[in-house]
Design an enzyme around this catalytic site. Structure first.
Site, PDB file in Angstrom:
ATOM      1  N   SER A 148       0.860  -1.191   0.000  1.00 14.92           N
ATOM      2  CA  SER A 148       0.000   0.000   0.000  1.00 14.92           C
ATOM      3  C   SER A 148       0.893   1.236   0.000  1.00 14.92           C
ATOM      4  CB  SER A 148      -0.854   0.007   1.267  1.00 14.92           C
ATOM      5  OG  SER A 148      -1.465   1.271   1.434  1.00 14.92           O
ATOM      6  N   TYR A 161      -1.243  -1.207  10.416  1.00 11.53           N
ATOM      7  CA  TYR A 161      -1.392  -1.536   8.999  1.00 11.53           C
ATOM      8  C   TYR A 161      -0.172  -1.059   8.204  1.00 11.53           C
ATOM      9  CZ  TYR A 161      -3.456  -1.570   4.279  1.00 11.53           C
ATOM     10  OH  TYR A 161      -3.690  -1.778   2.953  1.00 11.53           O
TER      11      TYR A 161
HETATM   12  P1  NDP Z   1     -11.181  -6.392   0.184  1.00 10.56           P
HETATM   13  O1  NDP Z   1     -11.529  -6.245   1.632  1.00 10.56           O
HETATM   14  O2  NDP Z   1     -12.172  -5.983  -0.848  1.00 10.56           O
HETATM   15  O3  NDP Z   1     -10.731  -7.890  -0.111  1.00 10.56           O
HETATM   16  C1  NDP Z   1      -9.844  -8.531   0.750  1.00 10.56           C
HETATM   17  C2  NDP Z   1      -9.677  -9.960   0.323  1.00 10.56           C
HETATM   18  O4  NDP Z   1      -8.772 -10.581   1.248  1.00 10.56           O
HETATM   19  C3  NDP Z   1     -10.984 -10.720   0.356  1.00 10.56           C
HETATM   20  O5  NDP Z   1     -10.991 -11.670  -0.678  1.00 10.56           O
HETATM   21  C4  NDP Z   1     -10.925 -11.417   1.709  1.00 10.56           C
HETATM   22  O6  NDP Z   1     -11.646 -12.616   1.625  1.00 10.56           O
HETATM   23  C5  NDP Z   1      -9.432 -11.690   1.841  1.00 10.56           C
HETATM   24  N1  NDP Z   1      -8.995 -11.854   3.212  1.00 10.56           N
HETATM   25  C6  NDP Z   1      -8.950 -10.933   4.199  1.00 10.56           C
HETATM   26  N2  NDP Z   1      -8.495 -11.473   5.321  1.00 10.56           N
HETATM   27  C7  NDP Z   1      -8.249 -12.780   5.048  1.00 10.56           C
HETATM   28  C8  NDP Z   1      -7.768 -13.870   5.811  1.00 10.56           C
HETATM   29  N3  NDP Z   1      -7.450 -13.759   7.104  1.00 10.56           N
HETATM   30  N4  NDP Z   1      -7.629 -15.071   5.202  1.00 10.56           N
HETATM   31  C9  NDP Z   1      -7.954 -15.211   3.894  1.00 10.56           C
HETATM   32  N5  NDP Z   1      -8.410 -14.223   3.127  1.00 10.56           N
HETATM   33  C10 NDP Z   1      -8.559 -13.025   3.707  1.00 10.56           C
HETATM   34  O7  NDP Z   1      -9.836  -5.574   0.026  1.00 10.56           O
HETATM   35  P2  NDP Z   1      -8.954  -5.173  -1.251  1.00 10.56           P
HETATM   36  O8  NDP Z   1      -9.275  -6.004  -2.401  1.00 10.56           O
HETATM   37  O9  NDP Z   1      -9.040  -3.714  -1.373  1.00 10.56           O
HETATM   38  O10 NDP Z   1      -7.508  -5.504  -0.671  1.00 10.56           O
HETATM   39  C11 NDP Z   1      -6.585  -6.372  -1.312  1.00 10.56           C
HETATM   40  C12 NDP Z   1      -5.189  -5.970  -0.910  1.00 10.56           C
HETATM   41  O11 NDP Z   1      -4.940  -4.643  -1.373  1.00 10.56           O
HETATM   42  C13 NDP Z   1      -4.954  -5.946   0.606  1.00 10.56           C
HETATM   43  O12 NDP Z   1      -3.697  -6.504   0.893  1.00 10.56           O
HETATM   44  C14 NDP Z   1      -4.971  -4.459   0.949  1.00 10.56           C
HETATM   45  O13 NDP Z   1      -4.180  -4.186   2.073  1.00 10.56           O
HETATM   46  C15 NDP Z   1      -4.387  -3.870  -0.320  1.00 10.56           C
HETATM   47  N6  NDP Z   1      -4.712  -2.468  -0.544  1.00 10.56           N
HETATM   48  C16 NDP Z   1      -6.016  -2.057  -0.693  1.00 10.56           C
HETATM   49  C17 NDP Z   1      -6.292  -0.722  -0.886  1.00 10.56           C
HETATM   50  C18 NDP Z   1      -7.687  -0.208  -1.039  1.00 10.56           C
HETATM   51  O14 NDP Z   1      -7.901   1.026  -0.948  1.00 10.56           O
HETATM   52  N7  NDP Z   1      -8.684  -1.040  -1.313  1.00 10.56           N
HETATM   53  C19 NDP Z   1      -5.219   0.292  -0.932  1.00 10.56           C
HETATM   54  C20 NDP Z   1      -3.894  -0.255  -0.783  1.00 10.56           C
HETATM   55  C21 NDP Z   1      -3.672  -1.579  -0.592  1.00 10.56           C
HETATM   56  P3  NDP Z   1     -12.629 -13.249   2.733  1.00 10.56           P
HETATM   57  O15 NDP Z   1     -13.372 -12.130   3.362  1.00 10.56           O
HETATM   58  O16 NDP Z   1     -13.462 -14.205   1.937  1.00 10.56           O
HETATM   59  O17 NDP Z   1     -11.720 -13.946   3.660  1.00 10.56           O
END
Ligand code: NDP
Length: 263
Positions: A148, A161
């Site tokens: 990020s 974070y």
């Molecule tokens: P979402 O919350 O939309 O999606 C997160 C995904 O990660 C989901 O598929 C969720 O699946 C999965 N997940 C979360 N925790 C776990 C866990 N403990 N075990 C397995 N799966 C997990 O977030 P984003 O798509 O936005 O985020 C994706 C990445 O991008 C992250 O690493 C985030 O830090 C990074 N990011 C996002 C930004 C943003 O503004 N959106 C900005 C910068 C970085 P489920 O709930 O089914 O477990």
């Protein structure tokens, strides 16, 4: 269609692919011919993404769906074991699963939150990488980690974070040095704000989340926040042979936010 890249015969594992950036990335890899492995904790969301992947796959390949919580070591092990058992190879590992965390230093649950964030955003990546190296060495594959821009710019009360992502960036650079001689590239992408369920996952309502993205979009030089496809496109580029000379880089995809001193 995001790209003309060809990932036929490649096995691609994307964590956090039941939603957001990971789901769109899985669909794009599938569109480009890859056999994708999708994973998350929500079975219904995972099945929905699986359908989308199969629908765009040129050969109608069905993804392998693995329900797993990456903060649990046993689940990480089962994820890699299932992948190898099903396809006998792994070409690309996208460590995308992650969660945010608002936590002032005075928070009484500080240490629990510390463990939760670090186990999800960092320990999982280290362990999945450890488990994947022997397979990626055989395929001369590569790893893409999703960090990020808050790894590059401090945000008040988001230190847990930010620290997890900062450590992920350094992990990437160190691993690029260690794994280069094995023929494995390792890169990290630092997205700016991307419109997903990310903010709702840390407790904001849908309306609050939408308001936050709209507010930030105005401040971004490109006049908008990111969409998942923006990051998926960067992932597919770094995963492709076109990036075969690229390793250990931090690829910032943020609509100019960092330079505008906003996050
Ligand atoms: P979402 O919350 O939309 O999606 C997160 C995904 O990660 C989901 O598929 C969720 O699946 C999965 N997940 C979360 N925790 C776990 C866990 N403990 N075990 C397995 N799966 C997990 O977030 P984003 O798509 O936005 O985020 C994706 C990445 O991008 C992250 O690493 C985030 O830090 C990074 N990011 C996002 C930004 C943003 O503004 N959106 C900005 C910068 C970085 P489920 O709930 O089914 O477990």
């Amino acid at each position: 269609m995001s790209t003309s890249k060809n990932f036929s015969d490649k096995v691609v594992l994307i964590t956090g692919s039941s939603g957001g950036i990971g789901a769109v990335t899985a669909v794009e890899f599938a569109r480009c011919g890859a056999q994708v492995v999708i994973t998350g904790r929500n079975a219904d969301n995972l099945s929905e993404v699986a359908k989308q992947c199969a629908a765009v796959s040129p050969k109608g390949l069905k993804p392998l769906e693995v329900l797993a919580d990456v903060s649990k070591d046993v689940d990480c092990k089962r994820l890699i074991d299932s992948t190898i058992s099903a396809f006998k190879r792994l070409d690309i590992l996208v460590n995308n699963a992650g969660r945010g965390m608002h936590c002032p230093i005075t928070d009484t649950a500080l240490l629990d939150k510390y463990r939760e964030v670090m186990d999800t955003n960092l320990r999982s990546v280290i362990y999945l990488t450890h488990l994947s190296v022997e397979h990626l060495e055989k395929t001369k594959g590569n790893i893409i980690n999703i960090s990020s821009i808050v790894a590059l710019k401090p945000v008040s009360t988001a230190f847990l974070y930010s620290m997890s992502k900062c450590a992920l960036d350094m992990f990437t650079k160190c691993l690029a040095l260690e794994l280069g001689p094995k023929g494995i590239r390792v890169n990290v992408i630092n997205p700016g704000a991307v419109r997903t369920n990310f903010l709702q996952a840390v407790g904001l309502t849908k309306e609050q989340s939408e308001a936050a993205y709209s507010e930030r979009g105005v401040q971004y030089p490109v006049g908008r926040v990111g969409e998942s496809i923006d990051i998926a496109n960067a992932i597919l580029f770094l995963a492709s042979d076109e990036a075969s000379f690229v390793t250990g880089i931090q690829f910032v995809s943020d609509g100019g936010a960092l330079n505008a001193n906003t996050s």
